[in-house]
Design an enzyme around this catalytic site. Sequence first.
Site, PDB file in Angstrom:
ATOM      1  N   HIS A  33       0.834  -1.208   0.000  1.00 34.70           N
ATOM      2  CA  HIS A  33       0.000   0.000   0.000  1.00 34.70           C
ATOM      3  C   HIS A  33       0.870   1.259   0.000  1.00 34.70           C
ATOM      4  O   HIS A  33       0.703   2.152  -0.854  1.00 34.70           O
ATOM      5  CB  HIS A  33      -0.906  -0.037   1.242  1.00 34.70           C
ATOM      6  CG  HIS A  33      -1.809   1.153   1.405  1.00 34.70           C
ATOM      7  ND1 HIS A  33      -3.121   1.149   1.019  1.00 34.70           N
ATOM      8  CD2 HIS A  33      -1.575   2.380   1.917  1.00 34.70           C
ATOM      9  CE1 HIS A  33      -3.677   2.325   1.274  1.00 34.70           C
ATOM     10  NE2 HIS A  33      -2.758   3.100   1.828  1.00 34.70           N
ATOM     11  N   GLU A  34       1.816   1.328   0.935  1.00 33.33           N
ATOM     12  CA  GLU A  34       2.647   2.539   1.040  1.00 33.33           C
ATOM     13  C   GLU A  34       3.565   2.688  -0.173  1.00 33.33           C
ATOM     14  O   GLU A  34       3.926   3.811  -0.544  1.00 33.33           O
ATOM     15  CB  GLU A  34       3.473   2.518   2.334  1.00 33.33           C
ATOM     16  CG  GLU A  34       2.664   2.421   3.633  1.00 33.33           C
ATOM     17  CD  GLU A  34       1.617   3.518   3.812  1.00 33.33           C
ATOM     18  OE1 GLU A  34       1.751   4.585   3.191  1.00 33.33           O
ATOM     19  OE2 GLU A  34       0.629   3.273   4.544  1.00 33.33           O
ATOM     20  N   HIS A  87       1.736   4.825  -2.626  1.00 29.22           N
ATOM     21  CA  HIS A  87       1.924   6.249  -2.308  1.00 29.22           C
ATOM     22  C   HIS A  87       3.327   6.711  -2.721  1.00 29.22           C
ATOM     23  O   HIS A  87       3.504   7.781  -3.299  1.00 29.22           O
ATOM     24  CB  HIS A  87       1.786   6.465  -0.794  1.00 29.22           C
ATOM     25  CG  HIS A  87       0.373   6.464  -0.279  1.00 29.22           C
ATOM     26  ND1 HIS A  87      -0.602   7.291  -0.791  1.00 29.22           N
ATOM     27  CD2 HIS A  87      -0.221   5.754   0.722  1.00 29.22           C
ATOM     28  CE1 HIS A  87      -1.743   7.088  -0.125  1.00 29.22           C
ATOM     29  NE2 HIS A  87      -1.542   6.156   0.793  1.00 29.22           N
ATOM     30  N   GLU A 110      -4.665   8.324  -2.431  1.00 33.38           N
ATOM     31  CA  GLU A 110      -5.195   7.030  -1.980  1.00 33.38           C
ATOM     32  C   GLU A 110      -5.473   6.115  -3.165  1.00 33.38           C
ATOM     33  O   GLU A 110      -5.350   4.892  -3.054  1.00 33.38           O
ATOM     34  CB  GLU A 110      -6.469   7.224  -1.144  1.00 33.38           C
ATOM     35  CG  GLU A 110      -6.269   7.899   0.206  1.00 33.38           C
ATOM     36  CD  GLU A 110      -5.335   7.165   1.166  1.00 33.38           C
ATOM     37  OE1 GLU A 110      -5.154   5.934   1.027  1.00 33.38           O
ATOM     38  OE2 GLU A 110      -4.756   7.839   2.050  1.00 33.38           O
TER      39      GLU A 110
END
Lengths: 494, 494
Positions: free
Chosen positions: A263-264, A267, A293
């Site tokens: 997930h990160e 980003h 997001e």
Amino acid sequence: MNNNNYQQLTRTFQRLSRFSHLSSIASWDMFAMMPPGGSQARGEALAEMSVLQHQILTDKKVGEWLASAESEDLNDVEQANLREMTRLFQQASLLPESLVEAKSLAGSKCEHAWRTQRPANDWQGFSANLKEVVKLSREEARLRAEAKGCTPYDALLDIFEPDMTSARLDSVFGDLKSWLPDLLARVVEKQAQQSFVPPQGPFPTAVQRELGLEAMQMLGFDFNAGRLDVSAHPFCGGVPEDVRITTRYDENELLSALFGVVHETGHARYEQNLPRNWLGQPVALARSTAIHESQSLFFEMQLGRSNAFLKHLLPAVHARFGSQAAFSEENFIAWNQRVKPGYIRVDADEVSYPAHVVLRYEIERSLINGEIEVEDIPALWDEKMQSWLGLSTKDNYRNGCMQDIHWTDGGFGYFPSYTLGAMYAAQLFSAAKNALPGLEASIAGGDFSALFDWLRQNIWQHGSRFTTSQLIEQATGEDLNSRYFREHLTSRYL
Amino acid sequence: MNNNNYQQLTRTFQRLSRFSHLSSIASWDMFAMMPPGGSQARGEALAEMSVLQHQILTDKKVGEWLASAESEDLNDVEQANLREMTRLFQQASLLPESLVEAKSLAGSKCEHAWRTQRPANDWQGFSANLKEVVKLSREEARLRAEAKGCTPYDALLDIFEPDMTSARLDSVFGDLKSWLPDLLARVVEKQAQQSFVPPQGPFPTAVQRELGLEAMQMLGFDFNAGRLDVSAHPFCGGVPEDVRITTRYDENELLSALFGVVHETGHARYEQNLPRNWLGQPVALARSTAIHESQSLFFEMQLGRSNAFLKHLLPAVHARFGSQAAFSEENFIAWNQRVKPGYIRVDADEVSYPAHVVLRYEIERSLINGEIEVEDIPALWDEKMQSWLGLSTKDNYRNGCMQDIHWTDGGFGYFPSYTLGAMYAAQLFSAAKNALPGLEASIAGGDFSALFDWLRQNIWQHGSRFTTSQLIEQATGEDLNSRYFREHLTSRYL
């Protein structure tokens, strides 16, 4: 070329960006490295910097330069930069320094007390502090709404999602509410027939970290311009030239840390691929929180939890942790696509996650617009959780409205970004699939280069040059459409 | 009480201290954590902050407040604070902002390139960057010298060691040169008769780190207010509330990293014990670089390499690395007190260390005073190393003038501090021994509390309240006297 005022502005925003660099690294350090004794001095140093940045940004001269620069000779990117500068200036100028300071103090107090109030399920204590936070946020919203000519909540929403409104959210989320509960119920019923083998730990932290680094490598994270560390709550920080992501490890649980990293990394790659030539200027910043997001969810959900990616990832899991029954291909995929409604938003699967977000959106909107008071939150929370997920949170504040710190710092208006991000991610993945024949086979083979090139060209390289609508239309041929999210959930889970 | 101007000053210096906090952490991060790709942006951010701090410090109002505060109602500490504020204001006011920024950028560039140039022995590449650093430092020295009415080098020396001059150094170091070469030769000859058993590696980094942490614990490092990390060149950074020390590990060599940690712990405890009530004000800063080095050398050399401490330390070494022949008590002490002239200053024993320092002092003095150029450094280095230690550094830049980063950031004037520090350390330890009967037995028993209390009372708690001479006279009964250093070396090594 006459653009003297614009030049003065770029120099001012470059300074601000460099000061933000120092704050970003000091903030990352605060969560990832700092010993407890440094806390007060760090807080004071960061607050002093916030005051300085507010002073620089709201200087009368900045307003004059902005007004004069509008008639200067500017190219497209410069005009977009001027638009973003104006937006930042106006947002900051609306708030008196005293309110900024009072908000910061009330937020710190509320967050600090929450740490002991949550385990004690102490709603009375918490709500006393939260009332002060809400009072100040309402004051902020009022000031912003007067200037903008909109409702108080829409004025806060606009900070995170430029051009987004409650009216549009009500339509988008209303659509969601018309089909998601039924879809969720069907998925839960379907999965009740399946058997899952849970992975058996322990999974030593050091090996989990190596697996995380390997996943980052797969996903194109640039280690020359970033790091992976540990913090209590995973986040992505730092600066585009040096992106710091974190995760947290539980030796009994393998996949939470790993998918936190995935997930990160989404980003991070957005940040690492923002337009290099414009860095330091507002036009080079990420478009919005929902678009940010969308990138992390693109990585975690669209790509990361797809059958093809999970198949590709599995050998790395075997290499690090052997091949127990839970790591059969079938079970590994099923386990990572398990849907299990629960109390805690950050632990939620992608099907039940929107319930948490819409619930929070509806409550915080009513709260900021003055239709409800802090005392009304627990009952509303319980009612909505019952209705969406069939879970009672009566008297269970710690797993209800006190479960996280999102409201303690007055960040009202952020929550919708999570589900908007999920919708944008689905829409973007669908467009990429259309544009890239054989994408699924490429993913299963571990070649994501075409997919990342597509993201770079359509999202990352544009920074804040275009509005969100323009960006999404250029990338997908249409503005936000929740149909793709529905199609994605249906095809993956039913 | 009328001290309005003084109050304005304390607020200004508090702001500066908070901004320094952010720079300190970002600098620590740059050396200990930052990936290479962050280098340029970090350099720019730190330079921007230097410029800001320079602007705040040299603001005309600060000069007015300083002048007016002199006639205000101030207690002793406030008067000392005003003296230090005035000193900082005058030092900063002499430099134009453009020079501050240029120095910061040139320093970052030179240091960053050094990281790859040193392993490549690339003197050509390095000297090109160093010339720019020297050019800017000469410009700085010229401006300071004009204002102060002294030689350019003395003007830089004064930044690090207030009230110290080349004339005094020539006298102190001249004395050293009159007896140290002979003492060194006698020690080397004596030790040539001894047999040493070298510790046999490998010593895994992770275990070395644990031993280092254990040593820090023994030595009273406050882990609630600091950390141990890794960097290419060991240092002590951070802020008093959060002190960051670093070391570097070589798996074949145990004691270099360990005594690096002991050394930096001396710096760290000074910082951690600076006067809490005055933090943020100049009077709370460490007295000077020589006094700072006196604390690290007090820990590393006076205490750390004493027979008593080594006996106490040995069981911890056994616990981590077993009990090979090199770790017999006799050999462990002998090995840690071995005198072996070598190329690298930071690895030098305390008898040959002054050779490295006097060499650097003489070269940098000539360089800043314009008597030699950057091109002349390698030959001079070789000549002086041959003369002091009988070692050739011809074409061996990496172990000669490129061995550390001390000149890359234009910190000319710092080097004398190391040997002044060694002298102060010997003088302080001698005074502590007189004041604390049974000190040696306490050390052998692992109880250093009385010794640290003595340091706290005599050095740490005073910050910059007194001048160096006052501080040393109060602690030891006399001003700097190199006799104690000579006595120490003679009694330990002959």
